[in-house]
Scaffold this active site. Structure first.
Site, PDB file in Angstrom:
ATOM      1  N   HIS A  86      39.753  16.713 -16.874  1.00 25.24           N
ATOM      2  CA  HIS A  86      41.015  15.007 -17.239  1.00 25.24           C
ATOM      3  C   HIS A  86      40.716  14.138 -18.163  1.00 25.24           C
ATOM      4  O   HIS A  86      40.593  12.891 -17.425  1.00 25.24           O
ATOM      5  CB  HIS A  86      41.454  14.536 -15.388  1.00 25.24           C
ATOM      6  CG  HIS A  86      40.465  14.878 -14.611  1.00 25.24           C
ATOM      7  ND1 HIS A  86      38.648  14.247 -14.885  1.00 25.24           N
ATOM      8  CD2 HIS A  86      40.190  15.297 -13.602  1.00 25.24           C
ATOM      9  CE1 HIS A  86      38.277  14.385 -14.194  1.00 25.24           C
ATOM     10  NE2 HIS A  86      38.330  15.471 -12.840  1.00 25.24           N
ATOM     11  N   GLY A 130      45.401  11.256  -6.321  1.00 27.47           N
ATOM     12  CA  GLY A 130      45.931  13.566  -6.397  1.00 27.47           C
ATOM     13  C   GLY A 130      47.443  13.187  -6.248  1.00 27.47           C
ATOM     14  O   GLY A 130      47.765  12.387  -5.352  1.00 27.47           O
ATOM     15  N   ASP A 188      45.690  18.800 -12.880  1.00 26.66           N
ATOM     16  CA  ASP A 188      44.692  18.565 -11.661  1.00 26.66           C
ATOM     17  C   ASP A 188      45.543  18.653 -10.512  1.00 26.66           C
ATOM     18  O   ASP A 188      45.310  17.761  -9.784  1.00 26.66           O
ATOM     19  CB  ASP A 188      44.207  17.232 -12.257  1.00 26.66           C
ATOM     20  CG  ASP A 188      43.284  16.450 -10.776  1.00 26.66           C
ATOM     21  OD1 ASP A 188      42.674  17.437 -10.621  1.00 26.66           O
ATOM     22  OD2 ASP A 188      42.869  15.800 -11.149  1.00 26.66           O
ATOM     23  N   ASP A 205      33.746  19.447  -9.220  1.00 20.99           N
ATOM     24  CA  ASP A 205      35.228  18.440  -9.864  1.00 20.99           C
ATOM     25  C   ASP A 205      35.652  17.890  -8.580  1.00 20.99           C
ATOM     26  O   ASP A 205      35.954  18.008  -6.906  1.00 20.99           O
ATOM     27  CB  ASP A 205      36.018  18.830  -9.816  1.00 20.99           C
ATOM     28  CG  ASP A 205      37.518  18.359 -10.547  1.00 20.99           C
ATOM     29  OD1 ASP A 205      37.854  17.845 -11.459  1.00 20.99           O
ATOM     30  OD2 ASP A 205      38.203  18.605  -9.663  1.00 20.99           O
ATOM     31  N   HIS A 249      43.586  23.676 -13.988  1.00 16.92           N
ATOM     32  CA  HIS A 249      42.587  22.775 -13.081  1.00 16.92           C
ATOM     33  C   HIS A 249      43.730  22.979 -11.906  1.00 16.92           C
ATOM     34  O   HIS A 249      44.318  21.868 -12.289  1.00 16.92           O
ATOM     35  CB  HIS A 249      41.910  21.308 -14.074  1.00 16.92           C
ATOM     36  CG  HIS A 249      41.312  20.657 -13.247  1.00 16.92           C
ATOM     37  ND1 HIS A 249      40.632  20.058 -13.515  1.00 16.92           N
ATOM     38  CD2 HIS A 249      41.122  20.111 -11.770  1.00 16.92           C
ATOM     39  CE1 HIS A 249      40.454  18.686 -13.209  1.00 16.92           C
ATOM     40  NE2 HIS A 249      40.899  19.189 -11.818  1.00 16.92           N
ATOM     41  N   HIS A 253      33.273  16.988 -14.740  1.00 15.61           N
ATOM     42  CA  HIS A 253      34.510  16.065 -13.547  1.00 15.61           C
ATOM     43  C   HIS A 253      33.474  14.497 -14.092  1.00 15.61           C
ATOM     44  O   HIS A 253      32.143  14.371 -13.991  1.00 15.61           O
ATOM     45  CB  HIS A 253      34.298  15.817 -12.651  1.00 15.61           C
ATOM     46  CG  HIS A 253      35.383  14.609 -11.967  1.00 15.61           C
ATOM     47  ND1 HIS A 253      35.824  14.282 -11.060  1.00 15.61           N
ATOM     48  CD2 HIS A 253      34.926  13.025 -11.764  1.00 15.61           C
ATOM     49  CE1 HIS A 253      36.750  13.295 -11.058  1.00 15.61           C
ATOM     50  NE2 HIS A 253      35.880  12.254 -11.266  1.00 15.61           N
ATOM     51  N   HIS A 268      43.708  22.372  -7.439  1.00 12.67           N
ATOM     52  CA  HIS A 268      42.890  21.929  -5.574  1.00 12.67           C
ATOM     53  C   HIS A 268      44.420  22.365  -5.178  1.00 12.67           C
ATOM     54  O   HIS A 268      45.426  22.219  -4.721  1.00 12.67           O
ATOM     55  CB  HIS A 268      43.094  20.507  -5.724  1.00 12.67           C
ATOM     56  CG  HIS A 268      42.125  19.962  -6.089  1.00 12.67           C
ATOM     57  ND1 HIS A 268      40.404  20.115  -6.335  1.00 12.67           N
ATOM     58  CD2 HIS A 268      42.219  19.173  -8.062  1.00 12.67           C
ATOM     59  CE1 HIS A 268      40.059  19.174  -7.737  1.00 12.67           C
ATOM     60  NE2 HIS A 268      41.004  18.640  -7.890  1.00 12.67           N
ATOM     61  N   LEU A 269      43.806  24.107  -4.529  1.00 12.36           N
ATOM     62  CA  LEU A 269      44.328  24.598  -3.211  1.00 12.36           C
ATOM     63  C   LEU A 269      43.394  24.693  -2.209  1.00 12.36           C
ATOM     64  O   LEU A 269      41.967  24.370  -2.681  1.00 12.36           O
ATOM     65  CB  LEU A 269      44.541  26.122  -3.735  1.00 12.36           C
ATOM     66  CG  LEU A 269      44.996  26.364  -5.092  1.00 12.36           C
ATOM     67  CD1 LEU A 269      45.283  28.414  -5.612  1.00 12.36           C
ATOM     68  CD2 LEU A 269      46.321  25.968  -5.441  1.00 12.36           C
ATOM     69  N   ARG A 270      44.257  24.442  -1.476  1.00 19.01           N
ATOM     70  CA  ARG A 270      43.486  23.770  -0.524  1.00 19.01           C
ATOM     71  C   ARG A 270      42.575  24.365   0.604  1.00 19.01           C
ATOM     72  O   ARG A 270      42.274  24.389   1.321  1.00 19.01           O
ATOM     73  CB  ARG A 270      44.675  22.609   0.925  1.00 19.01           C
ATOM     74  CG  ARG A 270      44.745  21.400  -0.469  1.00 19.01           C
ATOM     75  CD  ARG A 270      43.783  20.614  -1.756  1.00 19.01           C
ATOM     76  NE  ARG A 270      44.220  19.555  -2.099  1.00 19.01           N
ATOM     77  CZ  ARG A 270      43.373  18.314  -2.456  1.00 19.01           C
ATOM     78  NH1 ARG A 270      42.319  18.487  -3.253  1.00 19.01           N
ATOM     79  NH2 ARG A 270      43.557  17.405  -3.093  1.00 19.01           N
TER      80      ARG A 270
HETATM   81  O1  DOR Z   1      42.913  12.924  -7.786  1.00 18.39           O
HETATM   82  C1  DOR Z   1      41.904  13.642  -7.736  1.00 18.39           C
HETATM   83  N1  DOR Z   1      42.155  14.630  -7.066  1.00 18.39           N
HETATM   84  N2  DOR Z   1      40.762  13.700  -8.745  1.00 18.39           N
HETATM   85  C2  DOR Z   1      39.479  14.541  -8.302  1.00 18.39           C
HETATM   86  O2  DOR Z   1      38.900  14.712  -9.084  1.00 18.39           O
HETATM   87  C3  DOR Z   1      39.810  15.231  -6.812  1.00 18.39           C
HETATM   88  C4  DOR Z   1      41.316  15.618  -6.454  1.00 18.39           C
HETATM   89  C5  DOR Z   1      41.629  16.102  -5.233  1.00 18.39           C
HETATM   90  O3  DOR Z   1      41.132  17.559  -4.876  1.00 18.39           O
HETATM   91  O4  DOR Z   1      43.054  15.460  -4.469  1.00 18.39           O
HETATM   92 ZN    ZN Z   2      40.167  17.861  -9.690  1.00 15.02          ZN
END
Ligand code: DOR
Ligand code: ZN
Length: 427
Positions: free
Chosen positions: A234, A326, A307, A154, A62, A181, A64-66
């Site tokens: 999570h 996040g 996460d 998510d 889990h 999620h 997140h790569l932007r």
């Molecule tokens: O804390 C979080 N950040 N929860 C999420 O559901 C999304 C994630 C994000 O993409 O920054």
């Molecule tokens: Zn997430």
């Protein structure tokens, strides 16, 4: 070139636990033996692994790569580099990019960028609904064909129970995993942190535990209705842990993950309106943290994922209410998780299951140390002392509540496809 990993304690749960030598040739494991392998020629690199632990590559289910869309927060290259620095050989990349990963084109793009970066592998996660809008399902067949193993909305929980039911039915048909999620948005929307004493003192709106557990219970019911595998992302509350434990007792095809911040911190970390302690779901009470640790220890929670959610100062250097949710996690997850072993909550074997074997099984990939297997592996020094220093992160995100924390242990080598992609500098 050959690589010999010499005299490490090789831990591959259910397969090996012992002092072994691993010989790597052409990206594959050639031999795993107690005796030192016989080899000819000089073109060999020897990694002395005495006192170190050698495991199948760690997998973070889990992150997140932007990229595409928010490259000022993280790119695939910086994220994959951060991953291997944290000991991860593979990561599952969530679809809340811009454009959203709800198509084979975006999936192909992500895979291409990961290959060009040459650090960790990426398993892209496709969106459940087109544009993460919760209205129309994405083309699961296309996503599967393009290489997706799991689908998730998510960050944008699926409100409609009917859409979630359909997602589970289609996902089951195509052999895709649904990662949920779990959040009941009407209960959560006026809050910015955990509902409780700390929120009251700080004058911040609270998110009750039920915002998570109501959704967890709904999705368990839908997984049981459809017989489709469901992975709950999570987990942060006692009630969720209880619901998952009971579902597993009934034989429901449910798995779950939590993240290091939920078993390490509580909502007390928000004091001072610390936006680096703001995430969704929020940090909870000490009682919830205990329940999460117990859930890890008794097998209710299968996976430790991060996460990893990089944000820039534009999103975090603002009033708490307006700050983005996040924190980054790739470069702190392993030491924080090793503390569970030091503190007696998990054995090393169980930790390797939660950070490597279980994620592989749940997303359906091979990850076993045996001759002929691809040489993805992590070498861990469980003993070295250091301090978290976010300035040194390879991730572009600096948003961690753990900066300055004393930690013990971490990855010292990460190998992907038999290539050393991370090697810790020796002092
Ligand atoms: O804390 C979080 N950040 N929860 C999420 O559901 C999304 C994630 C994000 O993409 O920054
Ligand atoms: Zn997430």
């Amino acid at each position: 070139m050959l690589i010999l990993i010499k005299s490490g304690r090789v831990i591959d749960p259910g397969n090996i636990d012992g002092i072994m030598n691993i010989l790597i040739k052409d990206g594959l494991i050639a031999e795993i033996t107690q005796a030192e392998p016989v080899f000819f020629g000089k073109d060999i690199r020897i990694i002395e692994a005495g006192g170190l632990i050698v495991t199948p590559g760690l997998i973070d289910m889990h992150v997140h790569l932007r990229e595409p869309g928010h490259e000022y927060k993280e790119t695939i290259e910086t994220g994959c580099r951060a991953a291997v620095h944290g000991g991860f050989t593979s990561v599952c990349a969530m679809p809340n990019t811009n454009p959203v990963n709800d198509s084979k084109e975006v999936t192909h793009f992500i895979l291409k960028q990961a290959e060009a970066a040459g650090y960790a592998r990426i398993y892209p996660v496709g969106a459940i609904s087109q544009g993460l809008e919760g209205k129309i399902l994405s083309e699961f067949f296309d996503l599967k064909e393009a290489g997706v193993k799991a689908v998730s909305d998510d960050g944008f929980p699926v409100r409609s129970s009917l859409l979630m039911r359909r997602a589970l039915e289609y996902a089951k048909g195509f052999g895709l995993l649904v990662i949920s999620h779990c959040e009941e948005m009407d209960l959560a929307k006026s809050g910015v942190m955990n509902e409780g004493e700390v929120a009251t003192r700080l004058g911040l709106g609270g998110i009750p535990n039920a915002a998570e557990s109501v959704a967890v219970m709904r999705d368990i019911a839908l997984s049981e209705l459809t017989g489709a595998p469901l992975h709950i992302a999570h987990v942060s509350t006692r009630e969720s842990v209880d619901a998952i434990r009971n579902a597993k007792k009934r034989g429901a095809p449910v798995t779950a993950e939590t993240a290091p911040h939920y078993f390490t911190l509580t909502h007390d970390a928000v004091h001072g309106y610390n936006t680096f302690a703001k995430m969704n779901p929020p940090l909870r009470s000490a009682e919830d943290r205990t329940a999460v640790r117990e859930g890890l220890a008794d097998g209710t929670i299968d996976v430790i994922a991060t996460d990893h959610a990089p944000h820039s100062s534009i999103e975090k250097d603002v009033e708490f209410e307006f700050a983005a949710n996040g924190i980054v996690g790739l470069e702190t997850s392993l030491p924080l998780s090793l503390k569970l072993v030091t503190d007696g909550f998990l054995s090393m074997d169980e930790l390797v299951k939660k950070m490597s074997k279980n994620p592989a099984r749940i997303i359906g990939i091979e990850n076993t140390l045996k001759p002929g297997a691809v040489a993805d592996l992590t070498i861990i020094d469980p003993d070295y002392h250091s301090k978290v220093n976010s300035a040194e992160f390879k991730s572009m995100g600096r948003n961690t509540p753990f900066d300055g924390m004393k930690i013990k242990g971490g990855a010292v080598f990460t190998l992907v496809r038999g290539k050393v992609v991370f090697e810790k500098e020796r002092p």
